[in-house]
Design an enzyme around this catalytic site. Structure first.
Site, short mmCIF file in Angstrom:
data_model
loop_
_atom_site.label_atom_id
_atom_site.label_comp_id
_atom_site.label_asym_id
_atom_site.label_seq_id
_atom_site.Cartn_x
_atom_site.Cartn_y
_atom_site.Cartn_z
N SER A 6 -59.09 8.56 -33.13
CA SER A 6 -59.40 9.59 -34.12
C SER A 6 -58.25 9.67 -35.11
O SER A 6 -57.17 10.15 -34.79
CB SER A 6 -59.59 10.94 -33.43
OG SER A 6 -59.81 11.95 -34.39
N HIS A 31 -62.14 6.06 -36.12
CA HIS A 31 -62.96 7.25 -36.31
C HIS A 31 -62.30 8.17 -37.34
O HIS A 31 -61.16 8.60 -37.16
CB HIS A 31 -63.11 7.98 -34.98
CG HIS A 31 -64.08 9.12 -35.03
ND1 HIS A 31 -65.44 8.94 -34.96
CD2 HIS A 31 -63.88 10.46 -35.15
CE1 HIS A 31 -66.04 10.12 -35.03
NE2 HIS A 31 -65.12 11.05 -35.15
N ASP A 33 -62.70 11.70 -39.36
CA ASP A 33 -63.36 12.99 -39.45
C ASP A 33 -63.20 13.57 -40.85
O ASP A 33 -62.08 13.72 -41.33
CB ASP A 33 -62.76 13.97 -38.43
CG ASP A 33 -63.16 13.63 -37.01
OD1 ASP A 33 -64.38 13.56 -36.74
OD2 ASP A 33 -62.26 13.44 -36.17
N MET A 35 -64.02 16.91 -43.00
CA MET A 35 -64.42 18.32 -42.92
C MET A 35 -64.19 18.97 -44.28
O MET A 35 -63.18 18.70 -44.94
CB MET A 35 -63.59 19.04 -41.85
CG MET A 35 -63.60 18.38 -40.50
SD MET A 35 -62.56 19.26 -39.32
CE MET A 35 -62.41 18.03 -38.02
N HIS A 64 -67.37 10.44 -39.62
CA HIS A 64 -68.07 11.62 -39.10
C HIS A 64 -68.04 12.71 -40.17
O HIS A 64 -66.99 13.30 -40.43
CB HIS A 64 -67.36 12.07 -37.81
CG HIS A 64 -67.93 13.30 -37.20
ND1 HIS A 64 -67.29 13.99 -36.19
CD2 HIS A 64 -69.09 13.99 -37.42
CE1 HIS A 64 -68.01 15.03 -35.83
NE2 HIS A 64 -69.11 15.06 -36.56
N MET A 66 -68.60 16.17 -41.37
CA MET A 66 -68.80 17.58 -41.04
C MET A 66 -68.73 18.36 -42.34
O MET A 66 -67.79 19.11 -42.61
CB MET A 66 -67.73 18.04 -40.03
CG MET A 66 -67.93 17.46 -38.65
SD MET A 66 -66.59 17.83 -37.50
CE MET A 66 -65.52 16.41 -37.83
N MET A 135 -70.58 16.16 -29.31
CA MET A 135 -69.34 16.91 -29.42
C MET A 135 -69.17 17.71 -28.13
O MET A 135 -70.00 18.55 -27.80
CB MET A 135 -69.38 17.85 -30.63
CG MET A 135 -69.56 17.17 -31.97
SD MET A 135 -68.18 16.10 -32.40
CE MET A 135 -66.82 17.27 -32.45
N ASP A 171 -67.17 12.71 -28.20
CA ASP A 171 -66.07 13.14 -29.07
C ASP A 171 -65.59 14.51 -28.63
O ASP A 171 -66.31 15.50 -28.75
CB ASP A 171 -66.54 13.18 -30.52
CG ASP A 171 -65.41 13.51 -31.49
OD1 ASP A 171 -64.26 13.67 -31.05
OD2 ASP A 171 -65.69 13.59 -32.70
#
Length: 214
Positions: A6, A31, A33, A35, A64, A66, A135, A171
């Site tokens: 991550s 990975h 993320d 957001m 990912h 979000m 998640m 995750d």
């Protein structure tokens, strides 16, 4: 079993070095993320961060989202180099349309489900996804504790993947003992943050130990 570092947990003062070290240590994918501070209460990786990771490895980039309205922003992440793009069903009015757009753009479509999202909310769309990511913590922050009530959901999806042939990703709080437990239940891949990889010494040794848990 695949291991996805991550990158929100990496040292951003030497991001390219981190990516190369993780690549050499055997990372299967990276990975990322994203957001927006609206869909989840935090802001993390941006487009320039994703491009920096992309420039430092030929391994797949696992993005990912979000964020609100992922379909409207999809082209930005495709152009940044994403190979797999996950969306949350709560973030998009036309979820199936967004998943098909991800595939049409040349990426693998994935669904991410929060701890309080039931499998029934995504079951109809399983035939059009390549990845489902569960998640096991509330999204937004690293370093949280594993939520035990997500275990039946993982078991249910492990059974459903027999029919729909998707990759089941976990995750959140993927400590070594969890990797042993969940790989035994049928999970295929794990996102690694502070519970098992970052801050635990040499990356190659850490990933070797984790693979031994499967």
């Amino acid at each position: 079993m695949d291991l996805y570092p991550s990158m929100m947990c990496a040292d951003y003062g030497k991001l390219a070095d981190e990516v190369r070290a993780l690549d050499a240590a055997g990372a299967d994918s990276f990975h990322c993320d994203v957001m927006d501070g609206s869909f989840v209460p935090n802001m993390t990786m941006g487009l320039m961060d994703i491009k920096a990771v992309r420039a430092s490895t030929s391994k797949p980039l696992d993005v990912h989202l979000m964020i609100e309205d992922p379909l409207g922003k999809l082209d930005l992440f495709v152009e940044a180099g994403a190979d797999v793009i996950y969306i949350h069903p709560e973030s998009e009015r036309f979820v199936a349309k967004a998943l098909l757009a991800i595939r049409d753009a040349g990426c693998a479509p994935g669904l991410a489900i929060d701890p309080d999202t039931p499998v029934a909310a995504i079951e109809d769309m399983l035939p059009i996804v390549d990845y489902v990511m569960v998640m096991t913590v509330n999204p937004g922050f690293a370093g949280q504790s594993f939520l035990e009530f997500t275990l039946p959901k993982i078991a249910q999806l492990a059974e459903l993947k027999r029919a729909h042939d998707f990759t089941l990703v976990i995750d959140g709080a993927c400590a070594p003992e969890r990797i042993r437990q969940l790989s035994g239940m049928g999970a295929d891949a794990f996102v690694l943050g502070t519970s098992a990889l970052f801050g635990h010494g040499d990356y190659a040794q850490s990933m070797s130990r984790l693979r031994a848990q499967a």
